[in-house]
Each structure stands twice: as structure tokens, then as C-alpha cells.
Design a protein around this motif. Structure first.
Motif, PDB file in Angstrom:
ATOM      1  N   VAL A 150       5.796   3.560  -3.000  1.00  0.00           N
ATOM      2  CA  VAL A 150       4.800   3.198  -3.870  1.00  0.00           C
ATOM      3  C   VAL A 150       4.880   3.686  -4.724  1.00  0.00           C
ATOM      4  CG1 VAL A 150       3.885   1.881  -1.751  1.00  0.00           C
ATOM      5  CG2 VAL A 150       3.247   4.075  -2.429  1.00  0.00           C
ATOM      6  N   ILE A 206      -1.088  -1.937  -3.220  1.00  0.00           N
ATOM      7  CA  ILE A 206      -0.320  -0.760  -3.095  1.00  0.00           C
ATOM      8  C   ILE A 206      -0.592  -1.620  -1.478  1.00  0.00           C
ATOM      9  CG2 ILE A 206      -0.526   1.264  -2.149  1.00  0.00           C
ATOM     10  CD1 ILE A 206      -0.893   2.323  -4.202  1.00  0.00           C
ATOM     11  N   ALA A 207      -1.422  -1.769  -1.115  1.00  0.00           N
ATOM     12  CA  ALA A 207      -1.770  -2.752   0.674  1.00  0.00           C
ATOM     13  C   ALA A 207      -0.594  -4.214   0.019  1.00  0.00           C
ATOM     14  CB  ALA A 207      -2.881  -3.305   1.191  1.00  0.00           C
ATOM     15  N   THR A 255       3.367  -2.061   0.218  1.00  0.00           N
ATOM     16  CA  THR A 255       3.495  -1.286   1.999  1.00  0.00           C
ATOM     17  C   THR A 255       3.735  -2.830   2.785  1.00  0.00           C
ATOM     18  OG1 THR A 255       1.815   0.663   0.764  1.00  0.00           O
ATOM     19  CG2 THR A 255       2.531   0.117   3.650  1.00  0.00           C
ATOM     20  N   ILE A 303       8.757   5.672   4.028  1.00  0.00           N
ATOM     21  CA  ILE A 303       7.975   5.781   2.559  1.00  0.00           C
ATOM     22  C   ILE A 303       7.912   7.243   2.512  1.00  0.00           C
ATOM     23  CG2 ILE A 303       6.524   5.522   1.156  1.00  0.00           C
ATOM     24  CD1 ILE A 303       5.369   2.793   2.582  1.00  0.00           C
ATOM     25  N   LEU A 326      -4.256   5.944  -2.692  1.00  0.00           N
ATOM     26  CA  LEU A 326      -2.827   5.524  -1.699  1.00  0.00           C
ATOM     27  C   LEU A 326      -3.442   5.343  -0.359  1.00  0.00           C
ATOM     28  CD1 LEU A 326      -0.914   8.776  -2.956  1.00  0.00           C
ATOM     29  CD2 LEU A 326      -0.457   6.024  -3.157  1.00  0.00           C
ATOM     30  N   MET A 379      -1.643   3.029   1.808  1.00  0.00           N
ATOM     31  CA  MET A 379      -0.429   2.648   2.385  1.00  0.00           C
ATOM     32  C   MET A 379      -0.654   3.821   4.097  1.00  0.00           C
ATOM     33  SD  MET A 379       1.611   5.554   2.702  1.00  0.00           S
ATOM     34  CE  MET A 379       1.393   6.334   1.125  1.00  0.00           C
ATOM     35  N   TYR A 380      -1.049   4.883   3.889  1.00  0.00           N
ATOM     36  CA  TYR A 380      -1.319   5.412   4.721  1.00  0.00           C
ATOM     37  C   TYR A 380      -2.087   4.833   6.189  1.00  0.00           C
ATOM     38  CZ  TYR A 380      -0.830  10.019   1.254  1.00  0.00           C
ATOM     39  OH  TYR A 380      -0.106  10.487   0.266  1.00  0.00           O
ATOM     40  N   SER A 405      -1.672   1.548   6.137  1.00  0.00           N
ATOM     41  CA  SER A 405      -0.770   0.654   6.951  1.00  0.00           C
ATOM     42  C   SER A 405       0.173   1.487   7.902  1.00  0.00           C
ATOM     43  CB  SER A 405      -0.431  -0.415   5.543  1.00  0.00           C
ATOM     44  OG  SER A 405      -0.852  -1.197   4.927  1.00  0.00           O
TER      45      SER A 405
END
Length: 261
Positions: free
Chosen positions: A88, A95-96, A99, A110, A126, A129-130, A132
Motif C-alpha cells: 500500500v 488504504i483500508a 488492504t 504487506i 497507514l 492497514m496495520y 486490519s
């Protein structure tokens, strides 16, 4: 001995050499002869005795993220030895969403390259993403470069504190060109480190020191193809003064744990 390489990059054949030359220019490394193609990676890994490869994307700009992720996914479908990672970019609009798409595609992790992409690993954009991927798949981060602050090991320490349970792989012994700083920041965390793009700079004595300091269970083998030749990197690795148990752990056992192999 089984060897799993957790740090390789591949590119479409029409741009592979250009992309490889660009990354060599970025790091001012002009001694390699790899071209970044899938075919050369597989050929050199076969000769080196490497049985599996984590293939990593790099997206310099947000608009290329999906295309690059699709390329990696397709190559993993075509090549059963590949373990595919997506990526990403902090500048993406969703981003979500990307992901979740990567998770649905079965990507195994990732990859972030903050220095090339010009964003810090603790950029709040970010964080979705972390969140998720926490407890699902690892994030592999290029770490450390004295020229920039985007990937400073202290930032990874911050992320690990903010997202307990996040499985992080800190590339290049946790800090390319700043190994002592990386040790100060990361020694008492639970992140894994790969040994890619490090052995030729550290020398065997320094590499052995950090392997013994961290413990082999926190280290995984990687070459960083196409910057380096997998055959030559395996030779560097096997020349280290390690125990049989340490070799086995770094060569494949850490990767097997990370990816459930």
C-alpha cells in the motif's frame, strides 16, 4: 538444508532492467548483474538451493499500487514456489479497501518501502492497514537509511507499541546502514529481522555478533534480489561461523513459522 528467501523483488519483463537499475542508483550500488525478471530469480534460486521465495512489490506512487499488486498475485498463481506480498502507499485514497482486497486475494503479507515511496512508517494514514492485518499477516518494512528518517528503527518501535500483536519483519537486520541504532531500538521487541542486503556490508564477524545478540529465532534469510545474486548471498550466509541449529533456524524455520509452511 532447506532455504526460504523472504526478501526478493520481481518486475514485469518489459520494465525489469529499468526498475533494477533505478534501485541500484537509489542505493548507489552498481556491482550487480541481476535483471529483476522472474526467470532469472528462479534460475539463480535453483542453483543456490533456495526452494521458496517471498516476492515483494515496491510502489513508488499511489496510482501504481493496484497494478503492481495484481502483477505479484498473478506471478504467485503461475509459480508455486512464490509467497506473495502486496503493498500500500500512504498517499492512497482507500488504504483500508486495498488492504482488505489483498487479504481476500490470499496475499501472505504487506511490504512497505518508505524511503523510496517518501512516507514515514508511523504516518497515521497507514494505521488502518496495520489494524486490519494485525493477527493475520505480517508487514515487512525496509528499515534504516542514514540519509532519511522515514524508516528509522525508532518509528517501528512506536508502531509495535501502538499495535500490539502486529507481526513485523524489519528488513536488513532492522536497520540498513544503522545496525547499532536498530539494536538499541528493537532488541527488546518481538519483531523478526531479515538478513538481506547486510552481510556484504557488515562482514562475517559483525553479522555473527548480531545473530547471537538477537537470537536466530528472530532472524530470517533474505537476499534482496535483484540487488544481489542469490547464489553469492547463500555462499556468504553459509560461510558464517554459526551452529547447525542457527543455520536451520535462519534458513527456513523462522519463515515457516511466519507463513505457516
Amino acid at each position: 538444508m532447506k532455504i526460504i528467501d523472504i526478501h526478493t523483488h520481481i518486475y514485469p519483463p518489459e520494465v525489469a532492467q529499468k526498475a533494477t537499475d533505478s534501485i541500484r542508483d537509489f542505493y548507489q550500488i552498481h556491482t550487480g548483474h541481476m535483471d529483476g525478471t522472474v526467470s532469472m530469480l528462479l534460475e539463480r534460486c535453483q542453483k543456490a538451493g533456495i526452494s521458496r521465495q517471498v516476492v515483494l512489490p515496491v510502489a513508488i506512487t499511489p496510482d501504481r499500487v493496484q497494478k503492481i499488486n495484481n502483477f505479484i498475485h498473478h506471478q504467485a498463481e503461475e509459480n508455486p514456489s512464490f509467497i506473495p506480498f502486496g503493498t500500500v502507499h500512504a498517499g492512497m485514497e482507500d488504504i483500508a479497501g486495498e488492504t482488505e482486497r489483498l487479504l481476500s486475494l490470499g496475499m501472505k503479507g504487506i511490504k512497505l518501502h518508505p524511503d523510496c515511496s517518501r512516507f514515514a512508517i508511523d504516518d497515521p494514514r497507514l494505521f488502518p492497514m496495520y489494524e486490519s492485518i494485525r493477527g493475520k499477516i505480517p508487514v515487512l518494512l525496509h528499515m534504516g537509511d542514514q540519509r532519511y528518517g522515514y524508516s528509522h528503527p525508532a518509528l517501528l518501535r512506536k508502531i509495535l507499541e501502538l499495535f500490539p500483536g502486529l507481526e513485523a519483519i524489519a528488513a536488513h537486520f532492522g536497520g540498513y546502514s544503522m545496525y547499532e541504532t536498530a539494536c538499541t531500538e528493537l532488541k527488546d521487541t518481538d519483531c523478526v529481522m531479515d538478513i538481506s542486503s547486510s552481510l556484504m556490508f557488515m562482514g562475517s564477524g559483525v553479522a555473527e555478533h548480531y545473530i547471537n545478540l538477537y537470537g536466530a529465532e528472530r532472524l530470517a534469510y533474505g537476499t534482496d534480489y535483484p540487488l544481489w545474486d542469490p547464489v553469492e548471498e547463500v555462499q556468504r550466509f553459509l560461510s558464517l561461523d554459526l551452529t547447525a541449529e542457527q543455520f536451520e533456524q535462519i534458513a527456513h524455520k523462522t519463515a515457516q513459522r511466519l507463513f505457516g509452511l
